[in-house]
Design a protein around this motif. Structure first.
Motif, mmCIF file in Angstrom:
data_model
loop_
_atom_site.group_PDB
_atom_site.id
_atom_site.type_symbol
_atom_site.label_atom_id
_atom_site.label_comp_id
_atom_site.label_asym_id
_atom_site.label_seq_id
_atom_site.Cartn_x
_atom_site.Cartn_y
_atom_site.Cartn_z
ATOM 1 N N PHE A 193 46.584 7.872 19.220
ATOM 2 C CA PHE A 193 47.262 7.853 20.555
ATOM 3 C C PHE A 193 46.532 8.730 21.658
ATOM 4 O O PHE A 193 46.962 8.538 22.791
ATOM 5 C CB PHE A 193 48.921 8.128 20.305
ATOM 6 C CG PHE A 193 49.517 7.108 19.646
ATOM 7 C CD1 PHE A 193 49.766 5.775 20.441
ATOM 8 C CD2 PHE A 193 49.909 7.182 18.183
ATOM 9 C CE1 PHE A 193 50.497 4.826 19.863
ATOM 10 C CE2 PHE A 193 50.333 5.870 17.827
ATOM 11 C CZ PHE A 193 51.060 4.836 18.545
ATOM 12 N N THR A 194 46.084 9.870 21.161
ATOM 13 C CA THR A 194 45.613 10.665 22.104
ATOM 14 C C THR A 194 44.208 10.281 23.020
ATOM 15 O O THR A 194 44.139 10.832 24.056
ATOM 16 C CB THR A 194 45.068 12.022 21.420
ATOM 17 O OG1 THR A 194 44.458 11.879 20.606
ATOM 18 C CG2 THR A 194 46.383 12.669 20.745
ATOM 19 N N ASP A 195 43.651 9.278 22.375
ATOM 20 C CA ASP A 195 42.523 9.031 23.261
ATOM 21 C C ASP A 195 42.942 7.389 23.778
ATOM 22 O O ASP A 195 42.818 6.360 23.290
ATOM 23 C CB ASP A 195 41.329 8.530 22.294
ATOM 24 C CG ASP A 195 39.988 8.068 22.945
ATOM 25 O OD1 ASP A 195 40.153 7.748 24.322
ATOM 26 O OD2 ASP A 195 38.821 8.238 22.336
ATOM 27 N N ILE A 196 43.613 7.603 25.047
ATOM 28 C CA ILE A 196 44.288 6.518 25.558
ATOM 29 C C ILE A 196 43.206 5.165 26.148
ATOM 30 O O ILE A 196 43.540 4.014 25.723
ATOM 31 C CB ILE A 196 44.980 6.866 26.910
ATOM 32 C CG1 ILE A 196 46.075 7.956 26.301
ATOM 33 C CG2 ILE A 196 45.771 5.698 27.861
ATOM 34 C CD1 ILE A 196 46.755 8.559 27.499
ATOM 35 N N VAL A 197 42.195 5.653 26.395
ATOM 36 C CA VAL A 197 41.083 4.456 26.904
ATOM 37 C C VAL A 197 40.643 3.955 25.757
ATOM 38 O O VAL A 197 40.547 2.583 25.760
ATOM 39 C CB VAL A 197 39.996 5.319 27.871
ATOM 40 C CG1 VAL A 197 39.017 4.346 27.972
ATOM 41 C CG2 VAL A 197 40.612 6.051 29.018
ATOM 42 N N ALA A 198 40.216 4.574 24.886
ATOM 43 C CA ALA A 198 39.693 3.945 23.673
ATOM 44 C C ALA A 198 40.921 2.917 22.871
ATOM 45 O O ALA A 198 40.504 1.811 22.506
ATOM 46 C CB ALA A 198 39.089 4.849 22.310
ATOM 47 N N ARG A 199 42.008 3.561 22.893
ATOM 48 C CA ARG A 199 43.126 2.849 22.455
ATOM 49 C C ARG A 199 43.410 1.414 23.299
ATOM 50 O O ARG A 199 43.740 0.337 22.589
ATOM 51 C CB ARG A 199 44.395 3.670 22.373
ATOM 52 C CG ARG A 199 45.664 3.084 21.746
ATOM 53 C CD ARG A 199 45.358 2.757 20.143
ATOM 54 N NE ARG A 199 46.758 2.289 19.577
ATOM 55 C CZ ARG A 199 47.375 3.255 18.824
ATOM 56 N NH1 ARG A 199 47.157 4.262 18.660
ATOM 57 N NH2 ARG A 199 48.366 2.499 18.145
ATOM 58 N N ALA A 200 43.228 1.409 24.496
ATOM 59 C CA ALA A 200 43.480 0.202 25.397
ATOM 60 C C ALA A 200 42.473 -0.789 25.062
ATOM 61 O O ALA A 200 42.705 -1.810 24.918
ATOM 62 C CB ALA A 200 43.735 0.663 26.736
ATOM 63 N N LYS A 201 41.185 -0.126 25.139
ATOM 64 C CA LYS A 201 39.860 -1.094 24.772
ATOM 65 C C LYS A 201 40.140 -1.645 23.374
ATOM 66 O O LYS A 201 40.056 -2.834 23.171
ATOM 67 C CB LYS A 201 38.801 -0.362 24.693
ATOM 68 C CG LYS A 201 38.462 0.011 26.234
ATOM 69 C CD LYS A 201 36.998 0.764 26.029
ATOM 70 C CE LYS A 201 36.341 1.038 27.515
ATOM 71 N NZ LYS A 201 35.049 1.594 27.456
ATOM 72 N N TRP A 202 40.336 -0.967 22.427
ATOM 73 C CA TRP A 202 40.753 -1.490 20.940
ATOM 74 C C TRP A 202 41.644 -2.554 20.921
ATOM 75 O O TRP A 202 41.654 -3.489 20.314
ATOM 76 C CB TRP A 202 41.020 -0.130 20.069
ATOM 77 C CG TRP A 202 40.973 -0.791 18.655
ATOM 78 C CD1 TRP A 202 39.956 -0.463 17.810
ATOM 79 C CD2 TRP A 202 42.143 -1.243 17.761
ATOM 80 N NE1 TRP A 202 40.383 -1.121 16.459
ATOM 81 C CE2 TRP A 202 41.531 -1.372 16.383
ATOM 82 C CE3 TRP A 202 43.591 -1.548 18.060
ATOM 83 C CZ2 TRP A 202 42.435 -1.864 15.526
ATOM 84 C CZ3 TRP A 202 44.477 -2.100 17.133
ATOM 85 C CH2 TRP A 202 43.813 -2.284 15.969
ATOM 86 N N ASP A 203 43.066 -2.313 21.575
ATOM 87 C CA ASP A 203 43.940 -3.077 21.604
ATOM 88 C C ASP A 203 43.675 -4.461 22.353
ATOM 89 O O ASP A 203 44.044 -5.555 21.881
ATOM 90 C CB ASP A 203 45.173 -2.540 22.272
ATOM 91 C CG ASP A 203 46.039 -1.276 21.382
ATOM 92 O OD1 ASP A 203 45.977 -1.413 20.430
ATOM 93 O OD2 ASP A 203 46.659 -0.749 22.098
#
Length: 86
Positions: A49-59
Motif C-alpha cells: 500500500f505504501t507504493d501508491i503508483v506501483a499499486r495503481a499500475k498493478w491494479d
C-alpha cells in the motif's frame, strides 16, 4: 509481422508524441493495455500500500486479466488514436 502488430508498434511510438499529456486514469489505461498486450495476464506480486503508483499500475493491469493479446493491442491502438485525434 502482422498488420495488428505493426499498427500496435506505430501506436506505441505515437503515444510518446501526444500533443497533450493524458490524465492519470488514461495513462493507467495506456500502461495496462500495453502490459496486457505484450506480457499477458498480470502474474507480478502485488505491491504494498505504501507504493501508491506501483499499486495503481498493478491494479489497472490486473483488471484486464483474461483479455487476449490481440484484443489488448487493438484497444491500445484505438485509445492512442482517439487521443491523437481528440
Amino acid at each position: 509481422m502482422s498488420d495488428l502488430k505493426a499498427s500496435f508498434e506505430t501506436a506505441v511510438a505515437n503515444s510518446k508524441t501526444l500533443s497533450e499529456r493524458p490524465d492519470n486514469a488514461t495513462l493507467l489505461k495506456i500502461y495496462s493495455l500495453y502490459k496486457q498486450a505484450t506480457e499477458g495476464d498480470n502474474e507480478e506480486p502485488k505491491p504494498g500500500f505504501t507504493d501508491i503508483v506501483a499499486r495503481a499500475k498493478w491494479d489497472a493491469w490486473k483488471k484486464l486479466e483474461g483479455t487476449g493479446s490481440d484484443e489488448a493491442m487493438q484497444q491500445y491502438i484505438d485509445l492512442v488514436e482517439s487521443l491523437r485525434c481528440g
